[in-house]
Design an enzyme around this catalytic site. Structure first.
Site, PDB file in Angstrom:
ATOM      1  N   ARG A  36       0.795  -1.209   0.056  1.00 24.14           N
ATOM      2  CA  ARG A  36       0.084   0.142   0.149  1.00 24.14           C
ATOM      3  C   ARG A  36       0.863   1.131  -0.149  1.00 24.14           C
ATOM      4  O   ARG A  36       0.369   2.518  -0.571  1.00 24.14           O
ATOM      5  CB  ARG A  36      -0.952  -0.046   1.436  1.00 24.14           C
ATOM      6  N   LYS A 197     -18.099 -17.967   1.654  1.00 18.52           N
ATOM      7  CA  LYS A 197     -19.391 -17.681   1.895  1.00 18.52           C
ATOM      8  C   LYS A 197     -20.397 -16.898   1.087  1.00 18.52           C
ATOM      9  O   LYS A 197     -19.781 -16.022   0.644  1.00 18.52           O
ATOM     10  CB  LYS A 197     -19.751 -16.817   3.386  1.00 18.52           C
ATOM     11  N   GLY A 354     -10.357  -8.797  -0.403  1.00 18.01           N
ATOM     12  CA  GLY A 354     -10.004  -9.890   0.429  1.00 18.01           C
ATOM     13  C   GLY A 354      -8.745 -10.681   0.283  1.00 18.01           C
ATOM     14  O   GLY A 354      -7.608 -10.025   0.482  1.00 18.01           O
ATOM     15  N   GLY A 377     -12.912  -4.725   1.091  1.00 20.09           N
ATOM     16  CA  GLY A 377     -14.168  -4.258   1.310  1.00 20.09           C
ATOM     17  C   GLY A 377     -14.784  -3.267   0.140  1.00 20.09           C
ATOM     18  O   GLY A 377     -15.872  -3.387  -0.387  1.00 20.09           O
TER      19      GLY A 377
END
Ligand code: 3PG
Ligand code: MG
Length: 397
Positions: A36, A197, A354, A377
């Site tokens: 980053r 999920k 993620g 996110g």
């Protein structure tokens, strides 16, 4: 999409309040992964080159509006000087006297670093007074933190009400990459969506169905789809309560002529551990005391065929339990195939969200993708079709 960019701004002699994402992993007070930080260098260099002073505004962790010394940005100061090749002056606050002092000593070519903005409860409350006091420090606001722009916080959204705002170079690159896969893509577009999920990816799948030509579903998410079709999935991770949701997603895909690729064969084992014995079985034949841990070789061939006929690939999430070998095989093989096609100029490949960067790094192919986002996110929320609070004001309407 037309953006207000840093390049369009007159920066000479200006103080540029620059929101960056310094939420980097730390081990023993040292930066463990500087991706980053490396990615914001172009923005900081541009501000300095054009005669401006960057005032870095960032968060680390989730201190919930309180001071936590182990989340102080002061610990980054020395390493940032090395990455930016300039002096970094740290202010122990975000507003107030210690910030004013840095203004008195900062020289041309130097950088000011403010303390963790989440030490102030007003940050996450997006408090107008706090936003205005941040804005009062500078002449311009530059948002270069796409990965935090799904948060409606003072430092990402509020402050832009009080200053002329522009997108930094990383923000610009992120938005262009996302636009190239979703808004004006070269077709056909394939999306590979993996991860554990469905519950975290329902909106994402629903939006993608309307926009892409094919969705490849992998990871434990695929188990819920197999379960919804009445297949035995043994001891596999599954969200049984989402059976109807999975069926609804499949119906919607049919309505929009979006092809869905589910595993046709599976790698199964009795436990998730390194080098445990495995079986390869067809998708409807997971034995009762086994669990699904990766996609099988026929599935990988199917995926390669889809990627081969696509012009654009969007990648989010792994196909199997990639952290533990040999369950990284499907992810690695599919990622290698996509990276080769990208290298040959036959595919635009954009990945993010993620675990994705970790999975592509493990496969050793992240560099070869057209674009890999540093966002988790924010990447997902953008793909869900939401307008992000830290992005809307950067777009010329
Ligand atoms: C991230 O690491 O994903 C970003 O910095 C955002 O952090 P947050 O999820 O705590 O808002
Ligand atoms: Mg996060």
């Amino acid at each position: 999409m037309s953006l207000k960019t840093l390049c369009q701004m007159d920066l000479h002699g200006k103080r540029v309040l620059t929101r960056v994402d310094l939420n980097v992993p730390m081990i023993d007070g040292k930066i463990a992964d500087a991706t980053r930080i490396e990615k914001i260098i172009p923005t900081i260099s541009e501000i300095i080159r054009k005669g401006g002073t960057p005032i870095l505004l960032a968060h680390m962790g989730r201190p919930n509006g309180r001071r936590h010394q182990n989340l102080s940005l002061s610990q980054l100061q020395e390493e940032l000087e090395t990455y930016f090749n300039s002096k970094v002056i740290f202010a122990a606050e975000c507003t107030g006297p210690s910030v004013e002092t840095t203004f008195e000593i900062v020289k041309k070519g130097e950088i000011i670093l403010l303390e963790n903005t989440r030490f102030y409860p007003e940050e996450e409350e997006n408090d107008p007074m706090f936003s205005a006091s941040l804005a009062a420090l500078a002449d311009l606001f530059c948002n270069d933190a796409f990965s935090v722009s799904h948060r409606a916080h003072a430092s990402t959204a509020g402050v832009a009400k009080y200053l002329p705002a522009c997108a930094g170079k990383l923000m610009e690159a992120e938005l262009k990459a996302l636009e190239s896969v979703l808004n004006q893509p070269e077709r056909p577009v394939a999306a590979l969506v993996g991860g554990a999920k469905i519950s975290t990816k329902i909106k994402l799948l629903e939006n993608l169905i309307e926009k892409v030509d094919c969705i490849i579903i992998g990871g434990a998410m695929a188990n819920t789809f197999l379960f919804s079709q009445g297949f035995n999935i043994g001891q596999s991770l599954v969200e049984e309560s989402l059976k109807q949701t999975a069926l609804k997603i499949l119906n919607k895909a049919e309505k929009y002529s979006c092809k869905i690729i589910l595993p046709t064969d599976l790698i199964v084992a009795k436990e998730l551990s390194k080098n445990t014995p495995t079986l390869t079985v067809s998708a409807d034949k997971c034995p009762e005391n086994y669990m699904i841990l990766d996609a099988g070789p026929l599935t990988v061939e199917n995926i390669k065929e889809e990627v081969n006929s696509a012009k654009t690939l969007l990648w989010n999430g792994p196909l199997g339990a990639f952290e533990v070998s040999p369950f990284d095989q499907a992810t690695t093989q599919a990622a290698k195939f996509a990276s080769e096609k990208t290298k040959n100029g036959d595919l635009i490949s954009v990945a993010g969200g993620g675990d994705t960067l970790a999975a592509l790094n493990k496969a050793g192919v992240a560099e070869a993708f057209t674009y890999v986002s540093t966002a988790g996110g924010a990447f997902l929320e953008w793909l869900e079709g939401k307008e992000l609070p830290g992005v809307g004001y950067l777009i010329n309407k």
